[in-house]
Design a protein around this motif. Sequence first.
Motif, PDB file in Angstrom:
ATOM      1  N   GLY A  56       0.787  -1.232   0.000  1.00 17.00           N
ATOM      2  CA  GLY A  56       0.000   0.000   0.000  1.00 17.00           C
ATOM      3  C   GLY A  56       0.815   1.275   0.000  1.00 17.00           C
ATOM      4  N   SER A 159      -7.164  -0.220  -7.382  1.00 16.80           N
ATOM      5  CA  SER A 159      -8.017   0.089  -6.226  1.00 16.80           C
ATOM      6  C   SER A 159      -7.911  -1.014  -5.177  1.00 16.80           C
ATOM      7  N   GLY A 160      -8.466  -0.726  -4.002  1.00 21.33           N
ATOM      8  CA  GLY A 160      -8.507  -1.733  -2.942  1.00 21.33           C
ATOM      9  C   GLY A 160      -7.282  -1.746  -2.052  1.00 21.33           C
ATOM     10  N   TYR A 161      -6.419  -0.730  -2.188  1.00 21.35           N
ATOM     11  CA  TYR A 161      -5.208  -0.677  -1.346  1.00 21.35           C
ATOM     12  C   TYR A 161      -5.357   0.440  -0.318  1.00 21.35           C
ATOM     13  N   ASP A 162      -4.863   0.201   0.880  1.00 18.89           N
ATOM     14  CA  ASP A 162      -4.821   1.225   1.927  1.00 18.89           C
ATOM     15  C   ASP A 162      -3.568   2.057   1.662  1.00 18.89           C
ATOM     16  N   ILE A 163      -3.741   3.192   0.968  1.00 17.34           N
ATOM     17  CA  ILE A 163      -2.600   3.979   0.489  1.00 17.34           C
ATOM     18  C   ILE A 163      -1.843   4.599   1.660  1.00 17.34           C
ATOM     19  N   ARG A 164      -0.531   4.432   1.665  1.00 19.73           N
ATOM     20  CA  ARG A 164       0.318   5.008   2.712  1.00 19.73           C
ATOM     21  C   ARG A 164       1.344   5.932   2.060  1.00 19.73           C
TER      22      ARG A 164
END
Length: 182
Positions: A56, A159-164
Amino acid sequence: MNVIDTAISDVKIIEPRVFEDDRGFFFESFNQEKFQLATGCDLSFVQDNHSRSDLGVLRGLHYQLPPMAQGKLVRCAVGAIFDVAVDIRRSSKTFGSWVGVELSAENKRQLWIPQGFAHGFLTLSEVAEVLYKTTEYWNSNLERSIKWDCPELGVGWPSGYDIRLSGKDASAKPLGGQELFD
Ligand SMILES: Cc1cn([C@H]2C[C@H](O)[C@@H](COP(=O)(O)OP(=O)(O)O[C@H]3O[C@H](C)C(=O)[C@H](O)[C@H]3O)O2)c(=O)[nH]c1=O
């Protein structure tokens, strides 16, 4: 070595010739002569970078202004990333366009991103280690960032990633008003 065109003529996908046997595999991750023949670019690299990112993590969109603009040859040696190049050359017919390619330890693909592009990637695997060569040295004074989800660019990040993001990337501005390339 196989070179694949992308939607932006100067950005190329490079597939090295991989030699596999019962021990594992070998491939030339970089060969100056073959790179120049494949890309038609008569240039040299001065710096190798290596970053490790967790699932992410999104690094980018980054670039350096002239006279320290960087061309980058990017590959992923562990895990997988979605690697993105954005054309920020105002005179280019593909100005504002982007290319996204999955680079992975599995596909061993590399992305050649010339000067005049912003670069970023999203980490798709639990861990990804990204190795890339640059044509100019890092210069923090000439480093610039564009917001990863800039609406003017509309990069199609998976999509579907917890972006950090780093603090720098979280506070990056959109494309408009930024110092870009002619
Ligand atoms: C880029 C760079 C950074 N640093 C130092 C500066 C910071 O103390 C630390 C982390 O830097 P930063 O947070 O800018 O790293 P990334 O977010 O991975 O930045 C890179 O990510 C995107 C995807 C890129 O294409 C660029 O190469 C580069 O901007 O490494 C150095 O010492 N040398 C360097 O060449």
